[in-house]
Scaffold this active site. Structure first.
Site, PDB file in Angstrom:
ATOM      1  N   GLY A  89     -23.574  25.619  34.045  1.00  0.00           N
ATOM      2  CA  GLY A  89     -22.978  24.500  33.370  1.00  0.00           C
ATOM      3  C   GLY A  89     -23.102  24.138  31.763  1.00  0.00           C
ATOM      4  O   GLY A  89     -23.253  23.291  31.547  1.00  0.00           O
ATOM      5  N   SER A 100     -21.353  25.035  29.433  1.00  0.00           N
ATOM      6  CA  SER A 100     -20.114  24.996  28.897  1.00  0.00           C
ATOM      7  C   SER A 100     -19.752  23.361  28.497  1.00  0.00           C
ATOM      8  O   SER A 100     -18.741  22.903  27.904  1.00  0.00           O
ATOM      9  CB  SER A 100     -18.920  25.313  29.660  1.00  0.00           C
ATOM     10  OG  SER A 100     -18.555  24.678  30.722  1.00  0.00           O
ATOM     11  N   SER A 101     -20.767  22.458  29.029  1.00  0.00           N
ATOM     12  CA  SER A 101     -20.253  21.177  28.597  1.00  0.00           C
ATOM     13  C   SER A 101     -21.552  20.317  29.023  1.00  0.00           C
ATOM     14  O   SER A 101     -22.422  20.485  29.339  1.00  0.00           O
ATOM     15  CB  SER A 101     -19.278  20.682  29.838  1.00  0.00           C
ATOM     16  OG  SER A 101     -19.019  19.214  29.626  1.00  0.00           O
ATOM     17  N   GLY A 102     -21.537  19.058  28.230  1.00  0.00           N
ATOM     18  CA  GLY A 102     -22.702  18.001  28.502  1.00  0.00           C
ATOM     19  C   GLY A 102     -23.919  18.502  28.140  1.00  0.00           C
ATOM     20  O   GLY A 102     -24.332  19.011  27.018  1.00  0.00           O
ATOM     21  N   ARG A 137     -17.067  27.445  35.668  1.00  0.00           N
ATOM     22  CA  ARG A 137     -15.730  28.044  36.090  1.00  0.00           C
ATOM     23  C   ARG A 137     -14.692  28.385  35.066  1.00  0.00           C
ATOM     24  O   ARG A 137     -13.927  29.059  35.034  1.00  0.00           O
ATOM     25  CB  ARG A 137     -15.511  26.998  37.018  1.00  0.00           C
ATOM     26  CG  ARG A 137     -16.237  26.860  38.498  1.00  0.00           C
ATOM     27  CD  ARG A 137     -15.920  25.744  39.210  1.00  0.00           C
ATOM     28  NE  ARG A 137     -15.981  24.503  38.458  1.00  0.00           N
ATOM     29  CZ  ARG A 137     -15.772  23.229  39.111  1.00  0.00           C
ATOM     30  NH1 ARG A 137     -15.395  23.198  40.292  1.00  0.00           N
ATOM     31  NH2 ARG A 137     -15.778  22.172  38.308  1.00  0.00           N
ATOM     32  N   ASP A 169     -18.259  30.378  40.123  1.00  0.00           N
ATOM     33  CA  ASP A 169     -18.470  28.973  40.736  1.00  0.00           C
ATOM     34  C   ASP A 169     -19.757  29.191  41.622  1.00  0.00           C
ATOM     35  O   ASP A 169     -19.938  30.060  42.361  1.00  0.00           O
ATOM     36  CB  ASP A 169     -17.241  28.959  41.780  1.00  0.00           C
ATOM     37  CG  ASP A 169     -17.265  27.749  42.301  1.00  0.00           C
ATOM     38  OD1 ASP A 169     -18.356  27.069  42.540  1.00  0.00           O
ATOM     39  OD2 ASP A 169     -16.011  27.325  43.043  1.00  0.00           O
ATOM     40  N   SER A 208     -31.968  17.058  38.372  1.00  0.00           N
ATOM     41  CA  SER A 208     -31.517  16.051  39.431  1.00  0.00           C
ATOM     42  C   SER A 208     -30.928  14.938  38.762  1.00  0.00           C
ATOM     43  O   SER A 208     -29.921  15.191  37.794  1.00  0.00           O
ATOM     44  CB  SER A 208     -32.882  15.858  40.340  1.00  0.00           C
ATOM     45  OG  SER A 208     -32.821  14.964  41.130  1.00  0.00           O
ATOM     46  N   TYR A 217     -23.045  12.117  46.182  1.00  0.00           N
ATOM     47  CA  TYR A 217     -23.856  12.662  45.189  1.00  0.00           C
ATOM     48  C   TYR A 217     -25.392  12.538  45.143  1.00  0.00           C
ATOM     49  O   TYR A 217     -26.205  13.476  44.920  1.00  0.00           O
ATOM     50  CB  TYR A 217     -23.393  11.965  43.651  1.00  0.00           C
ATOM     51  CG  TYR A 217     -23.978  12.327  42.412  1.00  0.00           C
ATOM     52  CD1 TYR A 217     -23.695  13.464  41.972  1.00  0.00           C
ATOM     53  CD2 TYR A 217     -24.971  11.368  41.877  1.00  0.00           C
ATOM     54  CE1 TYR A 217     -24.269  13.870  40.641  1.00  0.00           C
ATOM     55  CE2 TYR A 217     -25.469  11.799  40.524  1.00  0.00           C
ATOM     56  CZ  TYR A 217     -25.290  13.151  40.127  1.00  0.00           C
ATOM     57  OH  TYR A 217     -25.936  13.479  38.994  1.00  0.00           O
ATOM     58  N   LYS A 258     -28.786  15.400  45.029  1.00  0.00           N
ATOM     59  CA  LYS A 258     -29.729  15.367  44.175  1.00  0.00           C
ATOM     60  C   LYS A 258     -31.278  14.946  44.617  1.00  0.00           C
ATOM     61  O   LYS A 258     -32.355  15.522  44.218  1.00  0.00           O
ATOM     62  CB  LYS A 258     -29.394  14.272  42.977  1.00  0.00           C
ATOM     63  CG  LYS A 258     -28.254  14.618  42.240  1.00  0.00           C
ATOM     64  CD  LYS A 258     -28.404  16.147  41.174  1.00  0.00           C
ATOM     65  CE  LYS A 258     -27.209  16.252  40.329  1.00  0.00           C
ATOM     66  NZ  LYS A 258     -27.512  17.468  39.536  1.00  0.00           N
TER      67      LYS A 258
HETATM   68  N1  LIG Z   1     -24.115  12.690  32.525  1.00  0.00           N
HETATM   69  C1  LIG Z   1     -25.085  11.867  33.394  1.00  0.00           C
HETATM   70  O1  LIG Z   1     -25.122  10.880  33.257  1.00  0.00           O
HETATM   71  C2  LIG Z   1     -26.045  12.656  34.396  1.00  0.00           C
HETATM   72  C3  LIG Z   1     -26.840  11.654  34.805  1.00  0.00           C
HETATM   73  C4  LIG Z   1     -27.685  12.466  35.570  1.00  0.00           C
HETATM   74  C5  LIG Z   1     -27.679  13.864  36.037  1.00  0.00           C
HETATM   75  N2  LIG Z   1     -26.718  14.431  35.604  1.00  0.00           N
HETATM   76  C6  LIG Z   1     -26.682  15.805  35.828  1.00  0.00           C
HETATM   77  O2  LIG Z   1     -26.855  16.715  34.806  1.00  0.00           O
HETATM   78  C7  LIG Z   1     -26.101  17.656  35.032  1.00  0.00           C
HETATM   79  C8  LIG Z   1     -24.905  17.894  33.704  1.00  0.00           C
HETATM   80  O3  LIG Z   1     -24.020  17.065  33.945  1.00  0.00           O
HETATM   81  P1  LIG Z   1     -23.178  16.777  32.554  1.00  0.00           P
HETATM   82  O4  LIG Z   1     -23.093  15.079  32.384  1.00  0.00           O
HETATM   83  O5  LIG Z   1     -23.564  17.631  31.453  1.00  0.00           O
HETATM   84  O6  LIG Z   1     -21.776  17.087  33.158  1.00  0.00           O
HETATM   85  P2  LIG Z   1     -20.413  17.921  32.546  1.00  0.00           P
HETATM   86  O7  LIG Z   1     -20.238  17.682  30.991  1.00  0.00           O
HETATM   87  O8  LIG Z   1     -19.300  17.609  33.654  1.00  0.00           O
HETATM   88  O9  LIG Z   1     -20.861  19.290  32.733  1.00  0.00           O
HETATM   89  C9  LIG Z   1     -20.733  20.055  34.034  1.00  0.00           C
HETATM   90  C10 LIG Z   1     -20.784  21.410  33.882  1.00  0.00           C
HETATM   91  O10 LIG Z   1     -20.929  22.053  35.152  1.00  0.00           O
HETATM   92  C11 LIG Z   1     -20.088  23.096  35.133  1.00  0.00           C
HETATM   93  N3  LIG Z   1     -19.820  23.195  36.685  1.00  0.00           N
HETATM   94  C12 LIG Z   1     -19.263  22.157  37.674  1.00  0.00           C
HETATM   95  N4  LIG Z   1     -19.268  22.571  38.782  1.00  0.00           N
HETATM   96  C13 LIG Z   1     -19.450  23.969  38.754  1.00  0.00           C
HETATM   97  C14 LIG Z   1     -19.362  24.936  39.711  1.00  0.00           C
HETATM   98  N5  LIG Z   1     -19.026  24.768  41.053  1.00  0.00           N
HETATM   99  N6  LIG Z   1     -19.749  26.109  39.243  1.00  0.00           N
HETATM  100  C15 LIG Z   1     -20.132  26.571  37.837  1.00  0.00           C
HETATM  101  N7  LIG Z   1     -20.088  25.602  37.082  1.00  0.00           N
HETATM  102  C16 LIG Z   1     -19.638  24.316  37.231  1.00  0.00           C
HETATM  103  C17 LIG Z   1     -18.652  22.439  34.408  1.00  0.00           C
HETATM  104  O11 LIG Z   1     -17.960  23.661  34.056  1.00  0.00           O
HETATM  105  P3  LIG Z   1     -16.702  23.774  34.979  1.00  0.00           P
HETATM  106  O12 LIG Z   1     -16.114  22.643  35.288  1.00  0.00           O
HETATM  107  O13 LIG Z   1     -15.712  24.646  33.975  1.00  0.00           O
HETATM  108  O14 LIG Z   1     -17.174  24.537  36.035  1.00  0.00           O
HETATM  109  C18 LIG Z   1     -19.582  21.984  33.186  1.00  0.00           C
HETATM  110  O15 LIG Z   1     -20.058  23.140  32.524  1.00  0.00           O
HETATM  111  C19 LIG Z   1     -25.264  17.669  36.190  1.00  0.00           C
HETATM  112  O16 LIG Z   1     -26.236  18.398  37.444  1.00  0.00           O
HETATM  113  C20 LIG Z   1     -25.162  16.205  36.691  1.00  0.00           C
HETATM  114  O17 LIG Z   1     -25.141  15.953  37.946  1.00  0.00           O
HETATM  115  C21 LIG Z   1     -25.885  13.929  34.605  1.00  0.00           C
END
Ligand SMILES: NC(=O)c1ccc[n+]([C@@H]2O[C@H](COP(=O)([O-])OP(=O)(O)OC[C@H]3O[C@@H](n4cnc5c(N)ncnc54)[C@H](OP(=O)(O)O)[C@@H]3O)[C@@H](O)[C@H]2O)c1
Length: 274
Positions: free
Chosen positions: A15, A17-19, A40, A69, A147, A161, A165
């Site tokens: 993951g 590539s983002s966030g 992905r 994936d 998580s 979700y 977690k």
């Molecule tokens: N943002 C929040 O408020 C928050 C709060 C609590 C926890 N989190 C957790 O923090 C983590 C990062 O979240 P984020 O907010 O940074 O999300 P995000 O910006 O949507 O990034 C998610 C990353 O995961 C990759 N991904 C998703 N499904 C995948 C798969 N099946 N195989 C490989 N890569 C995959 C996406 O790329 P592709 O789609 O190109 O595969 C992307 O790089 C997650 O586990 C999320 O649940 C986030």
């Protein structure tokens, strides 16, 4: 225990590539690490690679992108293998790949529950299983599992979700105990709401009550969360809980559950289901 300082070390970030994952990758590059990011979409990987390369201390640091994936066991194993072949045994694995689909339990398609478990839980587990043999050989390394606050308490609208977690938290707790004697560190992170593409996507389908519950705190930036995550890893902290609210939740969630439930029920009553 291995000191994670980024310098000349190899970090694999699912993951990335983002966030939050991308912010961690960028900050590790600033500290001198070689980086592998797995996700992905080739396009998102390509643009993240450019950003991470910009942050490097030196052009000698490598940034490798691997399409995979993580919810598919063979793709996850292959992606980790490719990263290891390219940049050597990893010092750090961060499992940030994740998806969230909020909604009412009965309104969510049944596939949403399996998808959450496959990506968030099994995607984490497969990648850890794939890196452990080389970490065990080195008797060193660090695993950082992402998580969520929804992995500490069951929240309205997160019936798909949240359990995935909770499972990540359970896995981290078992692994911490098992891997400590062989010199491998484990951290589990409970990020607060963080301004990322995932949060933007979630907000489109969040029930009103879920929005009201999570609206009490201002979303963090991915950079601030990543900074605290790296600090926690560098201090070999098991639980990494950014911000006071998440710290209280991490320490006291079972104890304060009756109070929290009463508080949430009040919010939910003021936001009846449409
Ligand atoms: N943002 C929040 O408020 C928050 C709060 C609590 C926890 N989190 C957790 O923090 C983590 C990062 O979240 P984020 O907010 O940074 O999300 P995000 O910006 O949507 O990034 C998610 C990353 O995961 C990759 N991904 C998703 N499904 C995948 C798969 N099946 N195989 C490989 N890569 C995959 C996406 O790329 P592709 O789609 O190109 O595969 C992307 O790089 C997650 O586990 C999320 O649940 C986030």
């Amino acid at each position: 225990m291995l000191q994670i300082n980024g310098h000349n070390q190899h970090a694999i970030i699912t993951g990335g590539s983002s966030g939050i994952g991308k912010a961690i990758a960028r900050q590790l590059a600033e500290q001198g690490a070689n980086i592998s990011i797995i996700s992905r979409s080739q396009d998102r990987l390509r643009s993240a690679k450019a950003e991470i390369e910009q942050a490097r201390q030196s052009a000698r640091q490598s940034v490798v992108t691997v399409v995979g994936d993580v919810s598919d066991r063979s793709q996850a194993e292959q992606a980790i293998q490719t990263a290891i072949e390219q940049l050597g045994p990893p010092h750090l694995l961060v499992t940030s790949a994740g998806i969230a689909r909020p909604g009412h339990f009965q309104a969510l398609p049944i596939d949403a529950f399996a998808e959450a478990m496959s990506t968030n839980y099994f995607g984490t587990l497969y990648c850890i299983r794939a890196v452990l043999p080389v970490m065990e050989q080195q008797q060193a390394g660090h695993l950082c599992l992402i998580s969520s606050a929804a992995g500490l308490v069951g929240l309205y609208g997160y019936s798909a979700y949240g359990p995935s977690k909770f499972a990540v938290r359970g896995l981290a707790e078992s692994l911490r105990a098992e891997l400590k004697p062989i010199g491998i560190g484990v951290s589990v992170v409970y990020p607060p709401d963080t301004q990322t593409p995932q949060l933007i996507e979630e907000n489109k389908t969040k029930p009103a009550a879920t929005k009201a519950i999570t609206a009490t705190a201002k979303p963090w930036t991915a950079d601030d969360v990543a900074q605290l995550i790296l600090k926690g890893i560098q201090q070999n902290r098991f639980e990494i809980s950014p911000g006071t609210e998440i710290k209280v939740l991490t320490r006291l969630h079972s104890l304060i559950a009756p109070l929290l439930n009463r508080y949430f029920d009040g919010i939910i009553a003021r936001h009846p289901r449409q």
